[in-house]
Scaffold this motif. Structure first.
Motif, PDB file in Angstrom:
ATOM      1  N   GLY A 122       0.743  -1.221  -0.069  1.00 27.54           N
ATOM      2  CA  GLY A 122      -0.177  -0.084   0.120  1.00 27.54           C
ATOM      3  C   GLY A 122       0.762   1.350   0.082  1.00 27.54           C
ATOM      4  O   GLY A 122       0.302   2.361   0.144  1.00 27.54           O
ATOM      5  N   VAL A 123       2.138   1.335   0.032  1.00 20.65           N
ATOM      6  CA  VAL A 123       2.950   2.395  -0.079  1.00 20.65           C
ATOM      7  C   VAL A 123       2.893   2.997  -1.691  1.00 20.65           C
ATOM      8  O   VAL A 123       3.134   2.216  -2.505  1.00 20.65           O
ATOM      9  N   LEU A 124       2.786   4.274  -1.701  1.00 17.97           N
ATOM     10  CA  LEU A 124       2.435   5.146  -2.835  1.00 17.97           C
ATOM     11  C   LEU A 124       3.710   6.213  -2.789  1.00 17.97           C
ATOM     12  O   LEU A 124       3.831   6.965  -1.892  1.00 17.97           O
ATOM     13  N   VAL A 125       4.302   6.329  -3.999  1.00 24.24           N
ATOM     14  CA  VAL A 125       5.421   7.319  -4.068  1.00 24.24           C
ATOM     15  C   VAL A 125       5.236   8.071  -5.289  1.00 24.24           C
ATOM     16  O   VAL A 125       5.168   7.393  -6.371  1.00 24.24           O
ATOM     17  N   LYS A 126       5.269   9.091  -5.187  1.00 19.49           N
ATOM     18  CA  LYS A 126       5.054  10.147  -6.176  1.00 19.49           C
ATOM     19  C   LYS A 126       6.335  10.535  -6.903  1.00 19.49           C
ATOM     20  O   LYS A 126       7.350  10.608  -6.182  1.00 19.49           O
ATOM     21  N   SER A 127       6.426  10.781  -8.465  1.00 18.02           N
ATOM     22  CA  SER A 127       7.606  11.015  -8.777  1.00 18.02           C
ATOM     23  C   SER A 127       7.882  12.455  -8.724  1.00 18.02           C
ATOM     24  O   SER A 127       7.097  13.422  -8.916  1.00 18.02           O
ATOM     25  N   PRO A 128       9.214  12.840  -8.519  1.00 19.26           N
ATOM     26  CA  PRO A 128       9.775  14.161  -8.420  1.00 19.26           C
ATOM     27  C   PRO A 128       9.606  15.043  -9.691  1.00 19.26           C
ATOM     28  O   PRO A 128       9.765  16.218  -9.649  1.00 19.26           O
ATOM     29  N   LYS A 129       9.640  14.532 -10.897  1.00 16.05           N
ATOM     30  CA  LYS A 129       9.715  14.672 -12.011  1.00 16.05           C
ATOM     31  C   LYS A 129      10.945  15.865 -12.134  1.00 16.05           C
ATOM     32  O   LYS A 129      10.740  16.874 -12.425  1.00 16.05           O
ATOM     33  N   PHE A 130      11.918  15.347 -12.220  1.00 13.48           N
ATOM     34  CA  PHE A 130      13.207  16.250 -12.385  1.00 13.48           C
ATOM     35  C   PHE A 130      13.306  16.885 -13.539  1.00 13.48           C
ATOM     36  O   PHE A 130      13.870  18.120 -13.888  1.00 13.48           O
TER      37      PHE A 130
END
Length: 327
Positions: free
Chosen positions: A121-129
């Motif tokens: 259930g862990v969700l990680v957003k992209s930093p979008k470098f």
């Protein structure tokens, strides 16, 4: 000089035997590295590195001396964005076995809306470098296009553009390493989809796929799992988002539907989390954990040179049998 001759022979053999084109001279700016293939003694001496024909050159070692018991095999000097790096390859005659399946499994699903979602259930957003630096990169590239090629101003502007790309690459790679270590902290087995990201990069969302670097992230995760004694596996990626992780029923949905709701068993979850759980289930099915009593992990304790390193994973004695997972 030895490496230049070796590359020439390799290119000639490729032309005659493999079917490559006729060997060509390197154009200006294409030769960005040089290799020193052998050394009589350790070239790293304090804050200097001694290279043949060049002598001692000051370097920033980051307080990481060559560990005892290791031998320097070769040194490659690389030029990236007008910054010079020394890639030192060391060798030690030890045999490190591959990690065996054990412990808590984690399925990882990567995507564009969320960088990754795990079966826990862990969700990680992209930093979008790349997206953050895109406006500045666009401005610098426009200025570069107006310069006369091979002029001094052109070279100055080209280095500015290259350093922006280098900054994006370093930030993305650092993010990938941190997420890989976080996955290893959360579980003992990591499963990911067996996808060819080169084909996905040729689609409509190719720019976004290349900016995220999913192929690099999978390769780094595999390396970090091996380094820390965790098991890494790849599973079939077909239909992972269209399958229910609880009952195995097929739940058709397009990309606009971000919630998984099974009509058969009533299971409700985030679409990406459900995909991660399907990946986990397929990974468990692909391995056979029966008969593995106790755990034996390969750690760096006792190897030459480990007395000066700070390992993130400490060897521990584990007792009991490996968990048995029921379908």
């Amino acid at each position: 000089m030895q490496q230049a001759i070796k590359q020439l022979h390799r290119a000639w053999d490729g032309f005659q035997k493999v079917g490559h084109g006729f060997p060509r001279f390197k154009k200006f700016g294409q030769f960005k590295s040089l290799l020193f293939p052998q050394f009589k003694q350790n070239p790293v001496q304090g804050v200097h590195i001694a290279l043949p024909k060049l002598g001692p050159i000051p370097i920033n070692t980051g307080n990481r001396p060559i560990p005892s018991g290791f031998v320097v095999k070769q040194v490659r000097i690389i030029n990236k964005a007008d910054i010079w790096y020394a890639n030192v390859n060391i060798q030690c005659d030890v045999s490190v076995p591959n990690p065996m399946p054990h412990g808590h499994p984690i399925g990882v699903d990567v995507g564009l809306s969320k960088f990754l979602a795990t079966s826990d259930g862990v969700l990680v957003k992209s930093p979008k470098f790349f997206k953050v630096m895109q406006s500045k990169l666009k401005l610098l590239q426009r200025r570069l296009s107006r310069k006369k090629k091979r002029s001094k101003n052109y070279e100055k502007q080209r280095i500015k553009v290259a350093r922006i790309h280098h900054t994006i690459d370093n930030a993305r790679k650092d993010f990938h390493f941190k997420q890989s270590h976080a996955l290893c902290d959360a579980g003992d087995m990591v499963f990911m989809e067996d996808l060819d990201y080169r084909i996905l990069a040729k689609g409509m969302l190719g720019k976004q796929m290349l900016a995220e670097g999913f192929g690099q992230f999978r390769a780094i995760t595999k390396y970090v799992c091996w380094k820390r004694g965790k098991f890494f596996g790849k599973v079939n990626a077909r239909g992972t988002s269209q399958e229910c992780p609880e009952c195995g029923a097929t739940v058709k949905k397009d990309l606009s539907v971000r919630v998984h709701h099974c009509q058969e068993c009533g299971f409700l979850a985030d679409r990406d989390v459900a995909s991660g759980q399907v990946i986990r289930n397929r990974g468990i099915e692909s391995i056979n954990t029966a008969g593995h009593v106790g755990i034996q992990n390969a750690y760096a304790d006792g190897l030459p040179g480990t007395e000066i390193s700070q390992s993130r994973s400490k060897s521990k004695n584990r007792k009991g049998a490996t968990r048995k997972f029921l379908k």
